[in-house]
Design a protein around this motif. Sequence first.
Motif, PDB file in Angstrom:
ATOM      1  N   ALA A 170      -6.393 -23.728  -3.595  1.00  0.00           N
ATOM      2  CA  ALA A 170      -6.961 -22.967  -4.714  1.00  0.00           C
ATOM      3  C   ALA A 170      -8.441 -23.248  -4.865  1.00  0.00           C
ATOM      4  N   ILE A 184     -10.405 -21.376  -2.384  1.00  0.00           N
ATOM      5  CA  ILE A 184     -10.459 -19.948  -2.717  1.00  0.00           C
ATOM      6  C   ILE A 184     -11.459 -19.695  -3.837  1.00  0.00           C
ATOM      7  N   ASP A 240      -6.423 -15.986   6.734  1.00  0.00           N
ATOM      8  CA  ASP A 240      -6.762 -14.746   6.034  1.00  0.00           C
ATOM      9  C   ASP A 240      -6.745 -13.552   6.978  1.00  0.00           C
ATOM     10  N   PHE A 266      -0.818 -15.904   2.441  1.00  0.00           N
ATOM     11  CA  PHE A 266      -2.150 -16.211   1.921  1.00  0.00           C
ATOM     12  C   PHE A 266      -2.585 -15.168   0.899  1.00  0.00           C
ATOM     13  N   ARG A 267      -2.237 -13.920   1.126  1.00  0.00           N
ATOM     14  CA  ARG A 267      -2.551 -12.886   0.133  1.00  0.00           C
ATOM     15  C   ARG A 267      -1.809 -13.164  -1.176  1.00  0.00           C
ATOM     16  N   LYS A 275      -3.572 -16.037  -2.921  1.00  0.00           N
ATOM     17  CA  LYS A 275      -4.829 -15.618  -3.566  1.00  0.00           C
ATOM     18  C   LYS A 275      -4.558 -14.874  -4.864  1.00  0.00           C
ATOM     19  N   VAL A 327      -3.737 -17.521  -7.424  1.00  0.00           N
ATOM     20  CA  VAL A 327      -4.933 -18.276  -7.806  1.00  0.00           C
ATOM     21  C   VAL A 327      -5.819 -17.448  -8.737  1.00  0.00           C
ATOM     22  N   ALA A 328      -6.018 -16.182  -8.394  1.00  0.00           N
ATOM     23  CA  ALA A 328      -6.855 -15.319  -9.240  1.00  0.00           C
ATOM     24  C   ALA A 328      -6.255 -15.187 -10.635  1.00  0.00           C
TER      25      ALA A 328
END
Length: 200
Positions: A67, A70, A139, A153-154, A157, A160-161
């Motif tokens: 995280a 990212i 990625d 990984f998507r 992300k 995390v966002a």
Amino acid sequence: MLKPLDPRARQRRSALLRLGALCGVTGLSALASSGDVLAAVAAAGKGPAYEPVLLTRDELLLTGVLAELIIPRTDTPGAMDVGAHRTIDHLLKVCALAPEQARFKAGLARIEAVAQAQGGKRFKALPAARQVALLRALDAGSAPFEGEDQGFFRQLKGYVAFAYYTSEAGATRELAYLPIPGGFQGNYKLTRSSRGWAIQ
């Protein structure tokens, strides 16, 4: 007797629900109306006594390292600073079905396996440049990773966002925030340093 929420708390809940729907994280927007997402975000405290609820301690630490790569600390707090990895642990526990939980844990295990095979160390112990190189390959879904790894990984992300931008720092320091937005400005000048706006 429960006290009614003050207006600011109601606004924050509304903002979290809308952000959850916008992020499109699998499983989150469908459950947002039930309050599960809000409960997960609220429950993921940042205290030192935090106990993982789904992930193991090692998986939680790896999630935190990923995280932070990212969304790293810059002039604003990074993902680790706001406890994004802890929020993700709670989101997975209360909002994800068992197959999604298993896929997430398998994705973390895959990253550790590649790190061991490529560098002889766990991912967190690799030099920063090597960590970034592996994440770029992940990625892109390129060797040593595959398309399924890229899908993980998507997903990561997205989590995390969501965790970052529903935190106080993410919503008020990374994004511009106005509790009561002003009038419409149709010709607002943007620069490279202009920040996006938190949803009110």
